[in-house]
Design a protein around this motif. Structure first.
Motif, short mmCIF file in Angstrom:
data_model
loop_
_atom_site.label_atom_id
_atom_site.label_comp_id
_atom_site.label_asym_id
_atom_site.label_seq_id
_atom_site.Cartn_x
_atom_site.Cartn_y
_atom_site.Cartn_z
N ASP A 40 0.82 -1.21 0.00
CA ASP A 40 0.00 0.00 0.00
C ASP A 40 0.85 1.26 0.00
O ASP A 40 0.46 2.29 -0.56
CB ASP A 40 -0.93 0.01 1.22
CG ASP A 40 -2.06 -1.00 1.09
OD1 ASP A 40 -2.31 -1.46 -0.05
OD2 ASP A 40 -2.66 -1.35 2.12
N ARG A 41 2.04 1.17 0.59
CA ARG A 41 2.91 2.34 0.67
C ARG A 41 3.73 2.53 -0.61
O ARG A 41 3.99 3.66 -1.02
CB ARG A 41 3.84 2.22 1.87
CG ARG A 41 3.12 2.24 3.22
CD ARG A 41 4.08 1.95 4.35
NE ARG A 41 5.20 2.88 4.39
CZ ARG A 41 6.26 2.74 5.16
NH1 ARG A 41 6.36 1.68 5.95
NH2 ARG A 41 7.23 3.63 5.15
N VAL A 42 4.15 1.42 -1.23
CA VAL A 42 5.05 1.54 -2.39
C VAL A 42 4.30 1.52 -3.72
O VAL A 42 4.87 1.86 -4.75
CB VAL A 42 6.11 0.42 -2.39
CG1 VAL A 42 6.92 0.45 -1.12
CG2 VAL A 42 5.47 -0.95 -2.59
N ARG A 43 3.01 1.14 -3.71
CA ARG A 43 2.27 1.02 -4.97
C ARG A 43 2.28 2.30 -5.81
O ARG A 43 2.47 2.22 -7.04
CB ARG A 43 0.84 0.59 -4.68
CG ARG A 43 -0.03 0.47 -5.93
CD ARG A 43 -1.36 -0.20 -5.63
NE ARG A 43 -2.07 0.48 -4.55
CZ ARG A 43 -3.22 0.05 -4.05
NH1 ARG A 43 -3.77 -1.07 -4.50
NH2 ARG A 43 -3.82 0.71 -3.08
N PRO A 44 2.09 3.49 -5.24
CA PRO A 44 2.09 4.69 -6.08
C PRO A 44 3.39 4.88 -6.86
O PRO A 44 3.38 5.42 -7.97
CB PRO A 44 1.85 5.83 -5.08
CG PRO A 44 1.14 5.18 -3.94
CD PRO A 44 1.76 3.82 -3.83
N TYR A 47 3.77 0.86 -9.16
CA TYR A 47 2.78 0.64 -10.22
C TYR A 47 1.71 1.73 -10.15
O TYR A 47 0.57 1.49 -9.78
CB TYR A 47 2.12 -0.74 -10.06
CG TYR A 47 3.07 -1.90 -10.14
CD1 TYR A 47 3.76 -2.18 -11.32
CD2 TYR A 47 3.30 -2.73 -9.03
CE1 TYR A 47 4.66 -3.24 -11.40
CE2 TYR A 47 4.18 -3.80 -9.11
CZ TYR A 47 4.86 -4.04 -10.28
OH TYR A 47 5.74 -5.10 -10.36
N PRO A 48 2.06 2.98 -10.51
CA PRO A 48 1.13 4.10 -10.34
C PRO A 48 -0.15 3.97 -11.18
O PRO A 48 -1.19 4.48 -10.76
CB PRO A 48 1.96 5.31 -10.79
CG PRO A 48 3.05 4.75 -11.65
CD PRO A 48 3.35 3.42 -11.08
N ASP A 49 -0.07 3.29 -12.32
CA ASP A 49 -1.23 3.20 -13.20
C ASP A 49 -1.89 1.83 -13.21
O ASP A 49 -3.03 1.70 -13.66
CB ASP A 49 -0.83 3.57 -14.64
CG ASP A 49 -0.21 4.96 -14.73
OD1 ASP A 49 -0.78 5.88 -14.11
OD2 ASP A 49 0.83 5.11 -15.40
N THR A 50 -1.19 0.80 -12.74
CA THR A 50 -1.71 -0.56 -12.86
C THR A 50 -1.75 -1.29 -11.51
O THR A 50 -1.90 -2.50 -11.48
CB THR A 50 -0.83 -1.38 -13.83
OG1 THR A 50 0.51 -1.47 -13.31
CG2 THR A 50 -0.80 -0.75 -15.21
N GLY A 51 -1.62 -0.55 -10.41
CA GLY A 51 -1.52 -1.17 -9.09
C GLY A 51 -2.64 -2.12 -8.76
O GLY A 51 -2.42 -3.17 -8.14
N ASP A 52 -3.88 -1.78 -9.16
CA ASP A 52 -5.02 -2.63 -8.83
C ASP A 52 -5.15 -3.83 -9.76
O ASP A 52 -5.89 -4.76 -9.47
CB ASP A 52 -6.32 -1.82 -8.87
CG ASP A 52 -6.37 -0.77 -7.77
OD1 ASP A 52 -5.74 -1.01 -6.72
OD2 ASP A 52 -7.02 0.27 -7.97
#
Length: 261
Positions: A40-44, A47-52
């Motif tokens: 949750d902390r490193v996702r931005p 993977y800023p555009d495909t994290g989900d």
């Protein structure tokens, strides 16, 4: 060990193959799956555009294996455009690299899955308590499940990773530090830890002869023919030099290893 959640399998395959070609086929990659730690902390940033949408399952391993084994990554085959020739698979391709990949598994399911994929198994000092709370018996069950599912059967490669610290040439201060380190970690080995019920193996600290005896009495050690001794992260450079020297000069030979083996 590379956690694949941090990596693009295609780009990682290119990097591994390049290093393998340059090193003459000496790369033995280790991989694991699952979301990156503190996702949750490193996702931005990661993977800023495909994290989900990122898939952190076994499929990520399959993608990497396919790239390393030379499976096509584009449709339509190789093509030529002007003076340029474009391959349909990852380049460089290093034959045999895909068969040297090690998977870090800690459960019966992951061990059997690794065997089905033709991977090598790296079983470590952490396993999941499923059918037993006895570390050695859990590890034995995983090794056997892996080999039962592997095309190579009993010849499938398994490496056991444990924290091993020989003290033969250690100074009194070093011995105290090593013994204190192991003692502080010992309580977590007495029962499964956390919701995932993870079991930890005790660290092996002592003279090489004593450590060798403990290893040879270890039920899982008797199932395998390769070991990967792990080093603690918090020691000093002189400590690592002493430990590695004792492993090479004393512990290895006590376990049947010779420099030219």
């Amino acid at each position: 060990m590379t956690p694949l959640g941090w990596e693009n399998p295609l780009r990682l395959a290119e990097d591994l193959a390049t290093v393998d070609v340059l090193s003459g086929g000496r790369v033995n990659p280790g991989i694991s799956v699952g979301p990156p730690m503190h996702y949750d902390r490193v996702r931005p940033a990661l993977y800023p555009d495909t994290g989900d949408a990122e898939d952190f399952s076994y499929e990520r391993v399959r993608r990497l294996l396919g790239h390393l084994r030379g499976e096509p990554v584009t449709e339509g085959g190789p093509r030529t455009e002007g003076f340029e020739v474009f391959s349909d698979r990852v380049q460089p391709h290093s034959p045999g690299l895909g068969d040297r990949v090690w998977y870090g598994g800690g459960s019966l399911r992951s061990a059997a899955w690794a065997g089905e994929q033709g991977l090598n198994l790296l079983t470590s000092s952490v396993v999941k308590a499923e059918e037993s709370e006895d570390f050695e018996q859990v590890q034995v069950a995983q090794v056997r499940a892996f080999r039962a599912a592997h095309p190579a059967g009993e010849a499938a490669r398994v490496s056991q990773g444990l924290v091993v610290v020989p003290t033969d040439s250690a100074s009194p201060a070093q011995r105290r530090r090593y013994e204190g380190y192991a003692a502080a970690r010992l309580p977590r080995t007495t029962s499964p830890q956390g919701p995932a019920r993870m079991l930890f193996a005790p660290d092996l600290v002592g003279p090489s002869e004593q450590v060798a005896e403990r290893l040879q009495a270890h039920a899982a050690f008797r199932e395998i023919d390769e070991v990967a001794f792990a080093l603690p992260f918090t020691f000093e450079p002189d400590d690592y030099e002493q430990i590695l020297t004792d492993v090479a000069r004393l512990l290895g030979p006590a376990l049947g290893w010779t420099p030219d083996a």
